[in-house]
Design an enzyme around this catalytic site. Structure first.
Site, PDB file in Angstrom:
ATOM      1  N   GLN A  98       0.811  -1.113   0.003  1.00 38.53           N
ATOM      2  CA  GLN A  98      -0.073  -0.082   0.184  1.00 38.53           C
ATOM      3  C   GLN A  98       0.821   1.215   0.169  1.00 38.53           C
ATOM      4  O   GLN A  98       0.304   2.323  -0.083  1.00 38.53           O
ATOM      5  CB  GLN A  98      -0.922   0.225   1.362  1.00 38.53           C
ATOM      6  CG  GLN A  98      -1.977  -0.868   1.254  1.00 38.53           C
ATOM      7  CD  GLN A  98      -3.038  -1.024   2.363  1.00 38.53           C
ATOM      8  OE1 GLN A  98      -3.035  -1.858   3.209  1.00 38.53           O
ATOM      9  NE2 GLN A  98      -3.620   0.322   2.680  1.00 38.53           N
ATOM     10  N   ARG A 103      -9.034  -0.670   8.030  1.00 39.67           N
ATOM     11  CA  ARG A 103     -10.083   0.488   7.908  1.00 39.67           C
ATOM     12  C   ARG A 103     -10.303   1.278   9.227  1.00 39.67           C
ATOM     13  O   ARG A 103     -11.514   1.205   9.388  1.00 39.67           O
ATOM     14  CB  ARG A 103     -11.334  -0.032   7.183  1.00 39.67           C
ATOM     15  CG  ARG A 103     -11.519   0.141   5.764  1.00 39.67           C
ATOM     16  CD  ARG A 103     -12.583  -0.639   5.250  1.00 39.67           C
ATOM     17  NE  ARG A 103     -13.224   0.348   4.296  1.00 39.67           N
ATOM     18  CZ  ARG A 103     -13.925   0.196   3.380  1.00 39.67           C
ATOM     19  NH1 ARG A 103     -14.374  -1.070   3.107  1.00 39.67           N
ATOM     20  NH2 ARG A 103     -14.445   1.135   2.527  1.00 39.67           N
ATOM     21  N   CYS A 104      -9.405   1.758   9.923  1.00 45.39           N
ATOM     22  CA  CYS A 104      -9.688   2.497  11.081  1.00 45.39           C
ATOM     23  C   CYS A 104      -9.244   3.966  11.361  1.00 45.39           C
ATOM     24  O   CYS A 104      -9.437   4.335  12.189  1.00 45.39           O
ATOM     25  CB  CYS A 104      -9.450   1.611  12.132  1.00 45.39           C
ATOM     26  SG  CYS A 104      -7.823   1.790  12.884  1.00 45.39           S
ATOM     27  N   GLU A 146     -13.167   5.294   5.241  1.00 44.51           N
ATOM     28  CA  GLU A 146     -13.215   4.263   6.452  1.00 44.51           C
ATOM     29  C   GLU A 146     -14.335   4.991   7.563  1.00 44.51           C
ATOM     30  O   GLU A 146     -14.659   4.299   8.413  1.00 44.51           O
ATOM     31  CB  GLU A 146     -12.008   4.506   7.271  1.00 44.51           C
ATOM     32  CG  GLU A 146     -10.737   4.032   6.609  1.00 44.51           C
ATOM     33  CD  GLU A 146      -9.595   4.370   7.104  1.00 44.51           C
ATOM     34  OE1 GLU A 146      -8.463   3.736   7.263  1.00 44.51           O
ATOM     35  OE2 GLU A 146      -9.385   5.738   7.147  1.00 44.51           O
TER      36      GLU A 146
END
Ligand SMILES: Cc1cc2nc3c(=O)[nH]c(=O)nc-3n(C[C@H](O)[C@H](O)[C@H](O)COP(=O)(O)OP(=O)(O)OC[C@H]3O[C@@H](n4cnc5c(N)ncnc54)[C@H](O)[C@@H]3O)c2cc1C
Lengths: 291, 785
Positions: free
Chosen positions: B223, B373-374, B743
């Site tokens: 990523q 995803r936070c 998110e």
């Protein structure tokens, strides 16, 4: 997730298949839908040296009624059971069962023979077959023999099948008039094995009394569990809410769950009780002509 | 709503342009790491520890090496020769690549087998004989902090206990006083369990070292390819890897969610293996390795308290957290705060005082602590505040919607400085909640619930009015091993008016090839179909810090707009030259400059582009290109209000989400369809841990949830029909007023679901339930067990 090395055999007749099994001995495994066996091999929980693929055998794929029996060929796929009009209209309990097994992809390959032969108490057909009082036909070096469902399952992943035998057919007595059955499965998510599931069949007489009952429980014991006391409590009595509640309680007592990630023993017993009641109510409604 | 300034043909901001990447995915032409095949490539498989904590007495590779096809076995001793057996984590902690003497968690890498096929490599793994001596295992982070607990990180000099860090924010004294003076105080222990991103594509690498050129090429599930390149150069410089000779290609990526930000030992071993063997090496994780050993999310044990007046005015917030980071602090969050952006815990409410503290703890579990995803601990913080608000409402006998409305930070208070030090850019919290209530028919639901309750049926309504914080981040507060968290875009306009855009961030499914083109289309009026967007190759793309924490649009999106504007500035000069007027006489409309008041006297951006290469003013350089590196002045603060309606089966405890209304506000929207997709996916990924997903361990450190048999990812069958709506409150400091949305839903959904379930059971005295809300947990609550 990569299996070990194995030899692959694809016989084209039943005799050839049985002869192969006899000559290869304990190191061979029958391969039908592969939906239980292949995952176990990928995890290297099973490392058979030989696979005998029976998908090339003719005449093991059918659903028909004859001589007072519904007979299902061992290679019949779950998807076919899910689609069959005969099953849907006359044996909705089998449709209930096939429909909640895994997912469409798995059902396209998985066979009813494999589902029973695997001997996994978490599988869905075994309890249904217990409730229906089915028989299993197996073929070995000495020809065919028939095994009653109560004698078929011996323990987790253990059945009365010998290493050189192939399961060929499932036989279910055609139920009398005013019969109904239902399978209710409670699962954590689609495609999961049951937290618990209950198969129930009932036959009513003209007055609404229950004259025959079958109750099989999924994934709450080393084999599918027949809830005998619950069946007996129903026979000879009308299916009132109270009687059904009693049967639910007795089924829960008959279950032998162990606590795991799907739930504690206490919880699974409670689920068995609730599902038994729901399955019996649904079976009764179907016996009375409902859906 | 985002104002449409361009035609559908141009497809700028606000148009639901179809995703440019989809044709290749639909036709099976995607190119993932496992699709990469190099001549003479060997395969790597990893031997992993069955123990959570053990001494390694011996590793015997003889049998494995004798197996046909096995080329090499790499152990910690092999790597030690190159001093590559340890590596830094992105949090400046240290991590074993392969162990020499000790394993610290189950499924830790112990050795690697290199072979001519995947099958031979897997066989080789079974043949490597490792002798272990089990050591005392520390799984419970509270026990890890007790005096006398075995110190796990004996490798770290001066480490006398299992504490990694202590972080605090806010004014303790003022908070304590506010609690003492308050009419009402509530407190609740809340545990947010460990979960895993479980991307469709597991992690993997193809590493190829050209020993003649000294060139290392890596196709890698990354990523953050640029940051990874720099880290490899810094860590392995001593063995001759030099940054200009490292090329990382992050091809199509099948989901990241934060799980592809860390550098895993497997990558480093594969790099060592290609250097040692001289052959390209492919390593692709199996699903179980991915679930068991890769970076996790959450694992926060919070003790949360709230103080309020009798009338419901919230006064003060206090949260004390034990954060289980596993064996090392390998969280991948680049803020200067070890608990990330947990300071968002005051949520959508104007507290007078707040105090938060977090202690990071080592245990015998896999490292990580951020993925899924936070946006850096925002999920945990939002869960705490949104649960507390509901508990307060219950205690005061107030409607939870009314209590929120009463307390929200009002729209005119923005920019709003929170007591924990964040400056919220913009918001209209009441607007979002009001819309959600209207859309779902809140009052009717309350009536229905009352009737159902009288009949003994269990129905619940739950609200969550979350505030997110994304877009890391301003260089004063964010870096990865010193690298600041700017991001970049490089734009080239070709003579025919077609465009190549290269961006520093990397897509894992977000649709960058489409949306970044739309930003350029918006700014330059060039049709999005004429714009090609590239990313993910460190040899061609400008430097950037990667895609995670919803930062691509806030940071690289801003850079793209800024680079476009530089191009427009130059285009204006050329237009003035071509039209023989002064720049001041020109007006812009998407796609052309025209002379003020004379719309016919115009030059299109395509004509200008051609002129830039054929007929540009004397003294001006030819070409039409620009680069921008954008350092955001602040983060952005998306928000929303979600309302969830559940029905519960009292016999089994099964929760069914009947309706779920999500109102999101992410500022200006580039592509509504893609935002909708992000929200649908995010809601499902928020529902997952609320109802199903968890990774837990027994006392020996054996993992539960290490395969998809036990790690329960929802399918379409478990997913309700999400209903969505939006409000639009642009970010005032962002060039295109966008905020980031990746998110929001994951952050906002879990408390709405928990609040709904607790609401359904509140008349039975239930006040809180921990996630995941498994049927048994709910059944126990119903039965008071
Ligand atoms: C993701 C997933 C989810 C699943 N969920 C469920 C579920 O919810 N409920 C459920 O009931 N099942 C479930 N299954 C199991 C699936 O139904 C299996 O396919 C079935 O249990 C076995 O049938 P098969 O034809 O695939 O047998 P195989 O996997 O080929 O064989 C299974 C075993 O039976 C033996 N065998 C097979 N056929 C014969 C035969 N004719 N004679 C003798 N021995 C034989 C094999 O040697 C092997 O030991 C799931 C499977 C998967 C992959």
């Amino acid at each position: 997730m990569i299996p070990g090395t194995f030899e692959y055999h694809k016989p084209s007749t039943l005799d050839e298949a049985v002869a192969l099994l006899a000559s290869l001995g304990d190191d061979a495994k029958v391969l039908s839908g592969g939906q239980s066996l292949i995952p176990m091999m990928k995890f290297r929980l099973a490392e058979p040296a030989n696979l005998v693929d029976i998908n090339g055998l003719e005449g093991l794929d059918y659903i028909r009624e004859a001589d007072g029996y519904l007979t299902i060929g061992a290679l019949t796929r779950e998807a076919e059971l899910d689609r069959s009009d005969l099953i849907k209209s006359k044996y909705p309990i089998i449709h209930d069962t096939a429909h909640v097994i895994a997912d469409p992809q798995v059902r396209n390959l998985a066979t009813i023979g494999g589902n029973l032969a695997h001997g996994d108490p978490a599988n869905d057909h075994p309890a249904t077959m217990v409730a229906l009082g089915a028989e299993v036909v197996v073929f070995g070096p000495n020809g065919s023999r028939t095994i009653g469902i109560d004698d078929f399952f011996l323990g987790p992943l253990a059945t009365a099948l010998k290493a050189n035998e192939i399961l060929t057919e499932i036989r279910i007595p055609v139920p009398p008039a005013n019969s109904g059955g239902a399978y209710i499965k409670f699962e954590r998510k689609v495609g999961d094995f049951a937290i618990a599931a209950v198969a129930a069949t009932v036959t009513l007489d003209g007055s609404g009394k229950c004259v025959k009952a079958g109750i099989g429980l999924t994934n709450v014991g080393p084999t599918p569990v027949r809830a005998k006391a619950a069946e007996e409590a129903l026979i000879g009595n009308p299916l009132t809410d109270d009687n059904i509640a009693t049967a639910g309680r007795l089924a829960s007592e008959a279950s032998q769950p162990v606590g795991d990630q799907r739930g504690s023993e206490e919880y699974k017993r409670a689920v068995v009780e609730v599902l038994t009641k729901r399955a019996l109510h649904k079976a009764k409604a179907r016996a009375e002509g409902g859906k | 709503m985002t104002e449409l300034k361009t035609s559908a043909e141009i497809g700028g901001m606000g148009h639901s342009v179809k995703r440019k990447e989809d044709p290749r995915f639909i036709r099976g032409r995607g190119n993932y790491v496992d699709d990469v095949v190099r001549p003479g490539m060997l395969y790597m498989a990893i031997v992993r520890s069955p123990y959570a904590h053990a001494k390694i007495l011996s590793i015997n590779s003889e049998k494995a090496l004798a197996h046909p096809g096995v080329a090499a076995v790499i152990t910690g001793e092999t790597l030690k020769e190159y001093n590559l057996h340890w590596m830094p984590t992105l949090m400046s902690d240290t991590q074993m690549v392969l162990p020499i003497d000790k394993v610290m968690y189950q499924a830790q890498e112990v050795a690697a087998v290199i072979a001519t096929s995947r099958y031979a490599a897997a066989d080789g793994v079974e043949l490597v004989e490792v002798e272990y001596e089990p050591l005392e295992v520390v799984i419970d982070p509270f026990k890890a902090l007790e005096p006398g607990a075995p110190v796990l990180r004996t490798d770290k000099e001066g480490q006398k206990d299992n504490r990694i860090f202590h972080w605090e924010a806010g004014d303790k004294a003022a908070t304590d006083k506010a609690f003492k003076d308050a009419d009402v105080t509530i407190s609740q222990d809340i545990y947010i369990p460990r979960i895993h991103v479980a991307s469709i594509e597991t992690c993997g690498i193809v590493a190829e070292f050209d020993s003649v050129e000294g060139q290392l090429t890596l196709w890698m599930t990354s990523q953050a390819p640029h940051a990874h390149r720099t880290v490899f150069a810094m860590v392995a410089g001593h063995v001759g890897l030099s940054e200009e000779k490292i090329r990382i290609i992050s091809p199509d990526i099948g989901g990241g969610f934060g799980g592809k930000v860390p550098i895993y030992p497997g990558y480093v071993i594969a790099i060592a293996a290609t250097v040692v063997t001289g052959s390209p090496i492919k390593w692709v994780e199996h699903r179980r390795e991915n679930l068991q050993a890769d970076s996790f999310g959450r694992d926060y044990h919070m003790h949360a308290e709230l103080a309020a007046d009798k009338d419901g005015t919230m006064k003060a917030l206090r949260i004390k957290t034990i954060a289980d980071h596993g064996y090392t602090d390998a969280a991948t969050q680049p803020s200067k705060w070890p608990a990330g952006l947990f300071a968002i815990a005051t949520g959508s409410y104007p507290f007078e005082a707040a105090f938060c503290e977090v202690d990071g703890v080592y245990t015998n579990k896999p490292p990580g602590g951020i993925a899924y995803r936070c946006s850096f601990r925002v999920t945990e913080a939002v869960h705490a505040i949104e649960r507390l608000v509901d508990i307060l409402a219950d205690d005061l006998g107030m409607d939870p919607a009314e209590l929120r409305m009463k307390n929200f930070i009002p729209p005119e208070a923005f920019p709003y400085k929170s007591v924990l030090g964040l400056e919220y850019d913009s918001g209209n919290y009441a607007g979002a909640l009001k819309l959600a209530m209207e859309k779902i028919g809140y009052q009717d639901l309350l009536k229905e619930q009352k009737e159902k309750r009288e009949r003994g049926e269990l129905m619940g309504i739950g609200i969550s009015s979350f505030t997110e914080v994304v877009g890391a981040g301003p260089s004063k507060d964010f870096d990865i091993l010193g690298l600041k968290m700017f991001d970049s875009a490089e734009i080239r306009i070709h003579p025919t008016g077609k465009v190549l855009v290269r961006i520093g961030v990397q897509s894992q499914g977000q649709g960058h090839e489409t949306t970044f083109g739309q930003i350029v289309a918006e700014e330059l009026g060039i049709p999005v179909s004429d714009i090609k967007v590239e990313h993910g190759d460190t040899d061609t793309a400008p430097y950037g810090l990667g895609t995670y924490a919803s930062r691509s649009t806030p940071v690289a999106g801003a850079a793209t707009a800024m680079a476009s504007r530089k191009i427009r500035d130059k285009a204006k000069k050329i237009a003035a030259y071509l039209l023989e007027v002064s720049e001041d006489d020109l007006d812009w409309e998407p796609g052309k400059f025209f002379v003020k008041g004379v719309p016919d006297k115009a030059k299109t951006i395509q004509e200008i582009a051609f002129a830039a290469y054929t007929n540009h003013p004397q003294g001006m350089e030819a070409g039409l290109e620009a680069v921008s590196y954008y350092d955001p002045p602040n983060m952005t603060f998306p928000f929303g209000s979600y309302i969830c309606v559940v029905d519960i089966d009292s016999g089994t405890g099964q929760v069914k989400i009947r309706r779920f209304m999500a109102v999101d506000d992410c500022g200006n929207i580039i592509n509504p369809m893609i935002v909708e997709g992000q929200i649908h996916g995010g809601l499902t990924m928020g529902m997952a841990p609320a109802l199903m997903e968890e990774i837990s361990y027994d006392e020996e450190g054996n993992i539960y949830g290490g395969s998809f048999m036990e790690y329960l990812m929802p399918t379409a069958m478990e997913t309700p029909n999400w209903e969505t709506a939006k409000t639009c409150t642009p970010s005032p400091h962002h060039p295109i007023g966008a905020k980031g949305v990746g998110e929001s839903a994951t952050v906002g959904a879990p408390p709405a679901i928990v609040n709904a379930v607790v609401d359904a059971l509140s008349h039975l005295g239930v006040r809180h339930l921990e996630i995941p809300l498994t049927p048994e947990k709910v059944w126990r609550a119903i039965n008071g067990l």
